[in-house]
Design an enzyme around this catalytic site. Structure first.
Site, PDB file in Angstrom:
ATOM      1  N   ASP A 191      -0.545   2.435   8.673  1.00  0.00           N
ATOM      2  CA  ASP A 191      -1.768   3.188   8.993  1.00  0.00           C
ATOM      3  C   ASP A 191      -2.224   2.981  10.438  1.00  0.00           C
ATOM      4  OD1 ASP A 191      -1.660   4.075   6.431  1.00  0.00           O
ATOM      5  OD2 ASP A 191      -3.296   2.831   5.671  1.00  0.00           O
TER       6      ASP A 191
ATOM      7  N   ARG B  14       5.129  11.349  -2.222  1.00  0.00           N
ATOM      8  CA  ARG B  14       4.212  10.274  -2.628  1.00  0.00           C
ATOM      9  C   ARG B  14       4.230  10.159  -4.148  1.00  0.00           C
ATOM     10  NH1 ARG B  14      -1.147  10.073   1.126  1.00  0.00           N
ATOM     11  NH2 ARG B  14      -1.121   7.967   0.295  1.00  0.00           N
TER      12      ARG B  14
ATOM     13  N   ARG C 136     -12.647  11.825   6.599  1.00  0.00           N
ATOM     14  CA  ARG C 136     -12.342  11.163   5.317  1.00  0.00           C
ATOM     15  C   ARG C 136     -12.406   9.651   5.447  1.00  0.00           C
ATOM     16  NH1 ARG C 136      -6.927  12.119   3.561  1.00  0.00           N
ATOM     17  NH2 ARG C 136      -7.628  10.374   2.330  1.00  0.00           N
TER      18      ARG C 136
ATOM     19  N   LYS D 124     -12.313   1.496   4.135  1.00  0.00           N
ATOM     20  CA  LYS D 124     -12.092   2.717   3.345  1.00  0.00           C
ATOM     21  C   LYS D 124     -11.150   2.456   2.166  1.00  0.00           C
ATOM     22  CE  LYS D 124      -9.045   6.548   3.271  1.00  0.00           C
ATOM     23  NZ  LYS D 124      -7.604   6.410   3.273  1.00  0.00           N
ATOM     24  N   ASN D 125     -10.011   1.809   2.432  1.00  0.00           N
ATOM     25  CA  ASN D 125      -9.036   1.686   1.344  1.00  0.00           C
ATOM     26  C   ASN D 125      -9.435   0.649   0.292  1.00  0.00           C
ATOM     27  OD1 ASN D 125      -7.558   3.809   2.235  1.00  0.00           O
ATOM     28  ND2 ASN D 125      -6.009   2.583   3.304  1.00  0.00           N
TER      29      ASN D 125
ATOM     30  N   CYS E 211      -3.285  12.634   2.409  1.00  0.00           N
ATOM     31  CA  CYS E 211      -2.517  12.908   3.631  1.00  0.00           C
ATOM     32  C   CYS E 211      -1.063  13.233   3.279  1.00  0.00           C
ATOM     33  CB  CYS E 211      -2.544  11.676   4.544  1.00  0.00           C
ATOM     34  SG  CYS E 211      -4.162  11.335   5.232  1.00  0.00           S
TER      35      CYS E 211
HETATM   36  C1  EPZ Z   1      -2.047   3.331   0.382  1.00  0.00           C
HETATM   37  O1  EPZ Z   1      -1.403   4.490  -0.098  1.00  0.00           O
HETATM   38  C2  EPZ Z   1      -3.051   3.794   1.405  1.00  0.00           C
HETATM   39  N1  EPZ Z   1      -3.986   4.704   0.746  1.00  0.00           N
HETATM   40  C3  EPZ Z   1      -2.350   4.475   2.566  1.00  0.00           C
HETATM   41  O2  EPZ Z   1      -3.331   4.720   3.564  1.00  0.00           O
HETATM   42  C4  EPZ Z   1      -1.297   3.539   3.157  1.00  0.00           C
HETATM   43  O3  EPZ Z   1      -0.532   4.240   4.123  1.00  0.00           O
HETATM   44  C5  EPZ Z   1      -0.367   3.002   2.067  1.00  0.00           C
HETATM   45  O4  EPZ Z   1      -1.142   2.419   0.984  1.00  0.00           O
HETATM   46  C6  EPZ Z   1       0.590   1.932   2.572  1.00  0.00           C
HETATM   47  O5  EPZ Z   1      -0.144   0.865   3.123  1.00  0.00           O
HETATM   48  C7  EPZ Z   1      -5.000   4.198   0.040  1.00  0.00           C
HETATM   49  O6  EPZ Z   1      -5.193   2.998  -0.066  1.00  0.00           O
HETATM   50  C8  EPZ Z   1      -5.906   5.186  -0.595  1.00  0.00           C
HETATM   51  P1  EPZ Z   1       1.853   2.895  -1.569  1.00  0.00           P
HETATM   52  P2  EPZ Z   1      -0.547   4.432  -1.435  1.00  0.00           P
HETATM   53  O7  EPZ Z   1       1.800   3.132  -3.037  1.00  0.00           O
HETATM   54  O8  EPZ Z   1      -1.154   3.438  -2.359  1.00  0.00           O
HETATM   55  C9  EPZ Z   1       6.331   4.455  -2.482  1.00  0.00           C
HETATM   56  C10 EPZ Z   1      -4.557   5.906   5.145  1.00  0.00           C
HETATM   57  O9  EPZ Z   1      -4.243   6.448   6.231  1.00  0.00           O
HETATM   58  N2  EPZ Z   1       5.860   4.573  -3.876  1.00  0.00           N
HETATM   59  O10 EPZ Z   1       1.684   1.506  -1.063  1.00  0.00           O
HETATM   60  O11 EPZ Z   1      -0.371   5.818  -1.921  1.00  0.00           O
HETATM   61  C11 EPZ Z   1       5.652   5.465  -1.572  1.00  0.00           C
HETATM   62  O12 EPZ Z   1       6.298   6.715  -1.618  1.00  0.00           O
HETATM   63  C12 EPZ Z   1      -3.672   6.061   3.928  1.00  0.00           C
HETATM   64  O13 EPZ Z   1      -5.592   5.245   4.986  1.00  0.00           O
HETATM   65  C13 EPZ Z   1       6.747   4.988  -4.842  1.00  0.00           C
HETATM   66  O14 EPZ Z   1       7.924   5.296  -4.573  1.00  0.00           O
HETATM   67  O15 EPZ Z   1       0.816   3.859  -0.843  1.00  0.00           O
HETATM   68  C14 EPZ Z   1       5.706   4.762  -0.234  1.00  0.00           C
HETATM   69  O16 EPZ Z   1       6.963   5.002   0.355  1.00  0.00           O
HETATM   70  C15 EPZ Z   1      -2.534   6.989   4.164  1.00  0.00           C
HETATM   71  N3  EPZ Z   1       6.300   5.065  -6.126  1.00  0.00           N
HETATM   72  C16 EPZ Z   1       5.604   3.277  -0.599  1.00  0.00           C
HETATM   73  O17 EPZ Z   1       5.936   3.187  -1.974  1.00  0.00           O
HETATM   74  C17 EPZ Z   1       5.024   4.758  -6.474  1.00  0.00           C
HETATM   75  O18 EPZ Z   1       4.694   4.850  -7.669  1.00  0.00           O
HETATM   76  C18 EPZ Z   1       4.219   2.658  -0.412  1.00  0.00           C
HETATM   77  O19 EPZ Z   1       3.234   3.481  -1.032  1.00  0.00           O
HETATM   78  C19 EPZ Z   1       4.146   4.353  -5.481  1.00  0.00           C
HETATM   79  C20 EPZ Z   1       4.582   4.261  -4.184  1.00  0.00           C
END
Ligand code: EPZ
Length: 418
Positions: free
Chosen positions: A305, A122, A397, A22-23, A117
């Site tokens: 995840d 985020r 989803r 999915k991701n 989610c």
């Molecule tokens: C991806 O989300 C996945 N979603 C999430 O999976 C997954 O939990 C996450 O990566 C971590 O592995 C998709 O791929 C669509 P991040 P993403 O940017 O990209 C902070 C699932 O269940 N951050 O790696 O949104 C953020 O707040 C979903 O399949 C900032 O501060 O996650 C978090 O604490 C849920 N500023 C950390 O970084 C930013 O600009 C990691 O977030 C971006 C992120």
């Protein structure tokens, strides 16, 4: 309201096929916007996030054709629209990949701030930082992110934290920028590598995906081609956890065992027998389980995840286990639902303490988010009596035919549509 009904307990046994990731696909489909020609994408999971993205692509003028089986043909050559409206973007997080893809192709993108989610704050500041570093102007107005650039120019981008989304968005924006972009402190998840491989197979020049530094040499055009999406690490992990939580024995097929090591190692530590084959993993959890501690981290650490699903495994283990959530601010909402089923879990900030060995009892529960929903299914399989799961759109989803897959492993599970 649509719901999943499970009569437990049950011990899972048999074989299950894992679908495409999915991701990865939620980034690859927007990435097709950068390609002048037909992208033939195989092993596409049939999940609602994919349907939503296909609807966006079609609404923007792309041709999307579901060829035989799990293959999609996507041709974005005729797209001229650079906007993804709120009614589409609010449904899922990955709509933000249209920012990088549209900016990379047209030098212009307007996408509503994404939904997805609820896992705490985020922010997308690192995505914005990457776009600005390449020369774009970014404004957030009336709930939309606007990105514009006369010309994107390659540069050095240092991400402040490891972010999956920002890493992929930076790659998408840089693929056709002038010159070399060096992105440092990047995420290394298997789906990052998959998106880079997809783009390279269409003619991009991206090196280093899967390491801490990704180098993107801009190219003028991406032409069409064929690509097969990798298996879903988290879906595979979910079935491994379900086998462990129910004391079952399951062959999880169509996986890349290397991607599963962070999960396999933890299950082995808990007393589960894991046997790896070329593209499958046998999970035998017939012996009693031991307590464990987990801290979630970016890949190759233990994936956030998989956190809710592992909590159910800990409920079967003897002793007290702990989970420390290291990625998201708020990913323990689902524990309230498990407590309704008789679990003993205490949450303090980013740490959950889980007492093992309590028999769960079936109850009406909610899928608070995608992975929480998967944990509810596993808990329903472990519990004595009937569990009814509501808000199952979250589960749809990201999990293809989850009810059929669990039923084929011997679960008494059914989907009720209202
Ligand atoms: C991806 O989300 C996945 N979603 C999430 O999976 C997954 O939990 C996450 O990566 C971590 O592995 C998709 O791929 C669509 P991040 P993403 O940017 O990209 C902070 C699932 O269940 N951050 O790696 O949104 C953020 O707040 C979903 O399949 C900032 O501060 O996650 C978090 O604490 C849920 N500023 C950390 O970084 C930013 O600009 C990691 O977030 C971006 C992120």
């Amino acid at each position: 309201m649509d719901r999943i009904i499970i009569n437990g307990p049950c011990r899972l046994e048999g074989e299950v096929d894992i679908s495409g990731a999915k991701n990865a696909i939620v980034a690859i489909l927007p990435a097709a916007m950068l390609v002048d020609g037909v992208c033939r994408i195989e092993n596409v999971p049939q999940i609602s996030d994919v349907e939503n993205i296909c609807n966006i692509l079609i609404a923007m003028g792309a041709k999307v054709n579901r060829a035989e089986g799990k293959t999609l043909e996507v041709d974005c050559s005729a797209v001229r629209c650079t906007e993804v409206p709120y009614e589409y973007a609010r449904k899922f997080r990955a709509s933000y990949y249209f920012l990088g893809a549209l900016l990379g192709r047209f030098g212009n993108a307007k996408v509503a701030l994404p939904g997805g989610c609820h896992l705490g704050a985020r922010p997308i500041d690192q995505h914005i930082k990457a776009f600005e570093q390449l020369g774009a102007q970014v404004d957030i107005l009336h709930g939309n992110v606007h990105c514009t650039a006369e010309k994107l120019e390659g540069d050095d981008i240092y991400l402040d934290m490891v972010s999956v989304g920002a890493t992929i968005n930076a790659m998408l924006a840089a693929v056709k920028a002038d010159g070399l972009t060096v992105i440092e402190n990047v995420a290394k998840e298997p789906h990052i590598v998959d998106v880079a491989n997809f783009l390279n197979s269409m003619g991009a020049n991206i090196r280093g995906a899967g390491t801490d530094v990704i180098k993107v040499q801009g190219v003028d055009r991406l032409l069409g081609g064929s690509y097969a999406v990798i298996p879903d690490q988290i879906e595979a992990g979910t079935f491994m956890a379900a086998a462990a939580a129910t004391g079952g024995r399951v062959l999880v097929k169509n996986v890349i065992p290397k991607h599963m090591e962070c999960i396999s190692a933890k299950l082995e530590e808990m007393g589960v027998l894991i046997e790896e084959f070329d593209d499958s993993i046998l999970v035998d959890a017939t012996a009693p389980l031991k307590k464990a501690n987990i801290k979630t981290m970016p890949y190759p650490g233990f994936p956030t995840d998989m956190q809710p699903q592992m909590a159910t495994v800990m409920l079967r283990a003897e002793g007290t286990s702990k989970i420390n959530e290291g990625v998201w601010d708020s990913r323990f909402k689902y524990t309230e639902e498990l407590i309704r089923m008789g679990a003993e879990i205490a949450v303090a900030g980013k740490v959950a303490t889980i007492e093992g060995g309590r028999q769960l009892l079936g109850a009406p529960v909610r899928a608070c988010d995608l992975r929480a929903g998967a944990a509810m299914v596993i808990a329903g399989l472990m519990a004595q009596g009937t569990t009814t799961i509501e808000d199952i759109d979250h589960i749809r989803r990201g999990y293809e035919r989850i009810v059929e897959k669990f039923a084929s492993l011997g679960a008494d599970i059914r989907l009720v549509l209202d």
